[in-house]
Design a protein around this motif. Structure first.
Motif, PDB file in Angstrom:
ATOM      1  N   GLU A 260     106.262 -44.603  35.048  1.00 57.55           N
ATOM      2  CA  GLU A 260     105.240 -44.054  34.165  1.00 57.55           C
ATOM      3  C   GLU A 260     104.250 -43.365  35.087  1.00 57.55           C
ATOM      4  OE1 GLU A 260     101.667 -45.647  31.360  1.00 57.55           O
ATOM      5  OE2 GLU A 260     103.609 -46.657  31.165  1.00 57.55           O
ATOM      6  N   SER A 261     103.980 -42.080  34.821  1.00 55.17           N
ATOM      7  CA  SER A 261     103.117 -41.340  35.732  1.00 55.17           C
ATOM      8  C   SER A 261     102.307 -40.297  34.979  1.00 55.17           C
ATOM      9  CB  SER A 261     103.965 -40.638  36.799  1.00 55.17           C
ATOM     10  OG  SER A 261     103.151 -39.830  37.627  1.00 55.17           O
ATOM     11  N   THR A 262     101.082 -40.113  35.443  1.00 53.70           N
ATOM     12  CA  THR A 262     100.229 -39.074  34.865  1.00 53.70           C
ATOM     13  C   THR A 262     100.710 -37.686  35.276  1.00 53.70           C
ATOM     14  OG1 THR A 262      98.709 -39.254  36.738  1.00 53.70           O
ATOM     15  CG2 THR A 262      98.191 -40.565  34.775  1.00 53.70           C
ATOM     16  N   VAL A 263     101.551 -37.610  36.284  1.00 54.07           N
ATOM     17  CA  VAL A 263     102.065 -36.325  36.774  1.00 54.07           C
ATOM     18  C   VAL A 263     103.598 -36.271  36.714  1.00 54.07           C
ATOM     19  CG1 VAL A 263     100.065 -35.818  38.238  1.00 54.07           C
ATOM     20  CG2 VAL A 263     101.958 -37.153  39.166  1.00 54.07           C
ATOM     21  N   ALA A 264     104.188 -37.029  35.790  1.00 59.79           N
ATOM     22  CA  ALA A 264     105.650 -37.116  35.698  1.00 59.79           C
ATOM     23  C   ALA A 264     106.308 -35.766  35.418  1.00 59.79           C
ATOM     24  CB  ALA A 264     106.052 -38.125  34.629  1.00 59.79           C
ATOM     25  N   ASN A 265     105.676 -34.947  34.613  1.00 62.51           N
ATOM     26  CA  ASN A 265     106.269 -33.644  34.302  1.00 62.51           C
ATOM     27  C   ASN A 265     106.425 -32.774  35.540  1.00 62.51           C
ATOM     28  OD1 ASN A 265     106.468 -34.254  31.599  1.00 62.51           O
ATOM     29  ND2 ASN A 265     104.522 -33.310  31.067  1.00 62.51           N
ATOM     30  N   LEU A 266     105.490 -32.884  36.455  1.00 62.59           N
ATOM     31  CA  LEU A 266     105.535 -32.060  37.668  1.00 62.59           C
ATOM     32  C   LEU A 266     106.268 -32.732  38.821  1.00 62.59           C
ATOM     33  CD1 LEU A 266     101.831 -30.817  37.658  1.00 62.59           C
ATOM     34  CD2 LEU A 266     103.858 -29.481  37.081  1.00 62.59           C
TER      35      LEU A 266
ATOM     36  N   GLY B  53     107.782 -36.200  38.744  1.00 61.28           N
ATOM     37  CA  GLY B  53     108.532 -37.409  38.429  1.00 61.28           C
ATOM     38  C   GLY B  53     109.792 -37.582  39.252  1.00 61.28           C
ATOM     39  N   ARG B  54     110.560 -36.523  39.409  1.00 54.60           N
ATOM     40  CA  ARG B  54     111.804 -36.608  40.183  1.00 54.60           C
ATOM     41  C   ARG B  54     111.522 -36.929  41.645  1.00 54.60           C
ATOM     42  NH1 ARG B  54     116.209 -31.967  39.596  1.00 54.60           N
ATOM     43  NH2 ARG B  54     114.648 -31.502  38.037  1.00 54.60           N
TER      44      ARG B  54
END
Length: 93
Positions: free
Chosen positions: A34-40, A42-43
């Motif tokens: 779970e991350s506030t920056v997962a879209n950018l 996450g990988r």
């Protein structure tokens, strides 16, 4: 590497990541992020977590991570610390 207990490291502060490592019935290193920056990122975050866990010799573990925008060096430090705590301080480097 056999885990003696769950290992936790980190905080939920901005710029940090909380990591929990626990034994798993599943094969491999399973990461739940779970991350506030997962879209950018996450990988990349998952890749750093997996690489660090592998370097610690962990196998068949669940890693639950809650990221608040941490840097790679912070992720490595938190995974390593959680691994130390979970294994009782005994893993290969």
């Amino acid at each position: 590497m056999k885990l003696e207990k769950n290992g936790v490291a980190g905080t939920l502060e901005s710029g940090d990541i909380m990591v929990e490592i626990r034994p798993s019935e599943k094969q491999g290193i399973n990461v739940e992020l779970e991350s506030t920056v997962a879209n950018l990122f996450g990988r990349q975050i998952k890749q750093v977590i997996i690489e660090t866990a592998e370097k610690c010799g962990l196998e068949n573990v669940d890693i639950i991570a809650n990221d608040k925008g941490s840097l790679d060096c912070t992720i490595r430090a938190r995974v390593t610390t959680a691994a130390l705590r979970a294994t009782g301080g005994e893993f290969k480097w």
